[in-house]
Design an enzyme around this catalytic site. Structure first.
Site, PDB file in Angstrom:
ATOM      1  CG  HIS A 136      -1.821  -1.065   1.223  1.00  7.52           C
ATOM      2  ND1 HIS A 136      -2.897  -1.300   1.966  1.00  7.52           N
ATOM      3  CD2 HIS A 136      -2.203  -2.063   0.352  1.00  7.52           C
ATOM      4  CE1 HIS A 136      -3.597  -2.159   1.632  1.00  7.52           C
ATOM      5  NE2 HIS A 136      -3.187  -2.799   0.479  1.00  7.52           N
ATOM      6  CD  GLU A 184      -1.003   3.075   3.891  1.00  8.28           C
ATOM      7  OE1 GLU A 184      -1.929   3.315   4.699  1.00  8.28           O
ATOM      8  OE2 GLU A 184      -1.052   3.419   2.710  1.00  8.28           O
ATOM      9  CB  CYS A 224      -5.660  -1.735   5.592  1.00  3.70           C
ATOM     10  SG  CYS A 224      -3.704  -2.283   5.358  1.00  3.70           S
ATOM     11  CB  CYS A 236      -0.755   0.082   6.372  1.00  6.22           C
ATOM     12  SG  CYS A 236      -0.929  -0.425   4.725  1.00  6.22           S
ATOM     13  CB  SER A 277     -25.265   4.457 -35.707  1.00  4.86           C
ATOM     14  OG  SER A 277     -24.667   3.036 -35.828  1.00  4.86           O
ATOM     15  NE  ARG A 285     -14.185   1.012 -25.737  1.00  4.22           N
ATOM     16  CZ  ARG A 285     -14.488   0.417 -26.824  1.00  4.22           C
ATOM     17  NH1 ARG A 285     -13.535  -0.530 -27.159  1.00  4.22           N
ATOM     18  NH2 ARG A 285     -15.598   0.679 -27.436  1.00  4.22           N
ATOM     19  CG  ASP A 325     -22.638  -1.414 -33.898  1.00  2.00           C
ATOM     20  OD1 ASP A 325     -23.388  -1.347 -34.988  1.00  2.00           O
ATOM     21  OD2 ASP A 325     -22.573  -0.865 -33.008  1.00  2.00           O
ATOM     22  N   GLY A 328     -26.712  -0.425 -25.867  1.00  2.00           N
ATOM     23  CA  GLY A 328     -27.416   0.698 -26.549  1.00  2.00           C
ATOM     24  C   GLY A 328     -28.394   1.251 -26.021  1.00  2.00           C
TER      25      GLY A 328
END
Length: 370
Positions: free
Chosen positions: A52, A54, A77, A86, A170, A186, A202, A301
């Site tokens: 992590h 830290e 944590c 941590c 389209s 993405r 498509d 869609g």
């Protein structure tokens, strides 16, 4: 002018963003160690299973961490998970003060690390840049408190809200600049989701903008009647980008041969409850959360996005708006479904951002906040 508290926490926040696309199902976390108003070391969480933020910063600082201040964007944590607590590392390092951006949203852990640190004579301060840190960790907060992924919808539409003409044409409504920007987003998600009608129409590959080693990226198809075929392009690289097919329990029972072929191709088939003749998307989202998918991009869609809005399951929206005007009652609208009866029930984006992309305009904002 920002105070030193905000200055150092701001740096920790900036560092945390380096983990975007990699840390899921963990949050984005950054850390800065400061001593005598001088930065000793920094760190950020790179990937689930690795140190992590830290701990990264503490290891870099070594003995210099003794007597220093630690700025960390999220409460450390305090229990064993993929890594050791941590809090143990912080106590052993000799750090004297820990400044925390936001408290751990996990009800099981919330506030525990703070109590542990205080009981070991380490001063704590909570809430530095809390709102900004919460904003970048909305997917994790929803996942850990609601046991469901954060859902972002992306729409590319004409000025009058159409995604196709009356004949179904389209390509392309928005500009190349919009499409390139959209494709590039993405990689910020764990999965991308579309309906089977879009797949059939498509035949998309639906891959992220670039390959990231050791990052899982799922492609999810909503396919109630199991119309998916192994010949579709989306199944061409299942070993790299797994495909999840969400289908009805009825299809699970009746179409075992199709399912067997899809599984051999590398797909995962999930049987989902039905609601009013459609897949129960709440049931699907809960099952996806069990797979540690916490951040989903929905690219359509119009029926899928409309259903998600009807079911109040959307958290964030990206509207790419072209100056084109299509018109026609038979043209396909970007958001279908039942819709609302009164304007007083209309949803509204919050914290709106706008960006010009070629001749298009991107509107984006939160539908909900956690």
């Amino acid at each position: 002018m920002a105070s030193n508290l905000e200055k150092y926490m701001g740096l920790a926040l900036k560092l945390s963003l380096k983990g975007r696309s990699f840390t899921s199902p963990n949050p984005l976390v950054g850390a800065v160690i400061v001593k005598n108003n001088k930065i000793i070391s920094t760190g950020f969480h790179k990937r689930a299973g690795l140190d992590h933020a830290e701990i990264v910063a503490i290891k870099k600082a070594g003995i210099k961490a003794k007597g220093a201040d630690l700025y960390v964007t999220l409460e450390p944590c305090s229990s064993f998970g993929r890594t050791a607590p941590c809090t143990t590392g912080i106590i052993k390092s000799g750090i004297k003060k820990v400044l925390i951006g936001m408290i751990d949203p996990n009800p099981k852990h919330r506030g525990k690390a703070i109590n542990i640190l205080k009981s070991n004579n380490i001063t704590t301060k909570v809430g530095v840049l809390n709102d900004q840190i919460r904003a970048i960790n909305q997917p994790f907060i929803k996942y850990i408190t609601k046991n469901m992924p954060y859902v972002t919808v992306k729409l590319a539409q004409s000025l009058d809200g159409k995604i196709a003409t009356r004949s179904g044409d389209s390509k392309w409504i928005t500009s190349e600049a919009s499409r390139d920007f959209s494709h590039g987003t993405r990689n910020n998600f764990d999965a991308i989701m579309i309906g089977i009608n879009t797949v059939l129409k498509d035949n998309p590959l639906l891959n992220p903008s670039r390959y990231i080693k050791n990052k899982k990226f799922y492609k999810i198809i909503l396919d109630t009647d199991l119309k998916s075929s192994c010949r579709m392009r989306i199944f061409g690289d299942c070993k790299i980008y797994p495909v999840i097919i969400a289908t009805s329990q009825k299809s699970i029972l009746e179409k075992q041969k199709i399912i067997s072929r899809l599984i051999k191709k590398g797909a995962v088939v999930l049987g989902i409850k039905e609601k009013n003749g459609l897949l129960d998307l709440k049931d699907l989202l809960r099952k996806l959360a069990q797979l540690e998918i916490i951040n989903i991009l929905v690219e359509g869609g119009g029926k899928v996005i409309g259903y998600l809005f009807d079911e109040d399951l959307i958290d964030y929206a990206l509207f790419f708006i072209s100056p084109r005007i299509i018109g026609g009652r038979g043209a396909v609208s970007s958001i279908q479904g039942k819709g609302i009866e009164k304007l007083t029930s209309a949803g509204k984006l919050m914290n709106i951002k706008m960006k010009n992309l070629g001749e298009d305009l991107l509107w984006e904002g939160a539908v909900k906040q956690y």
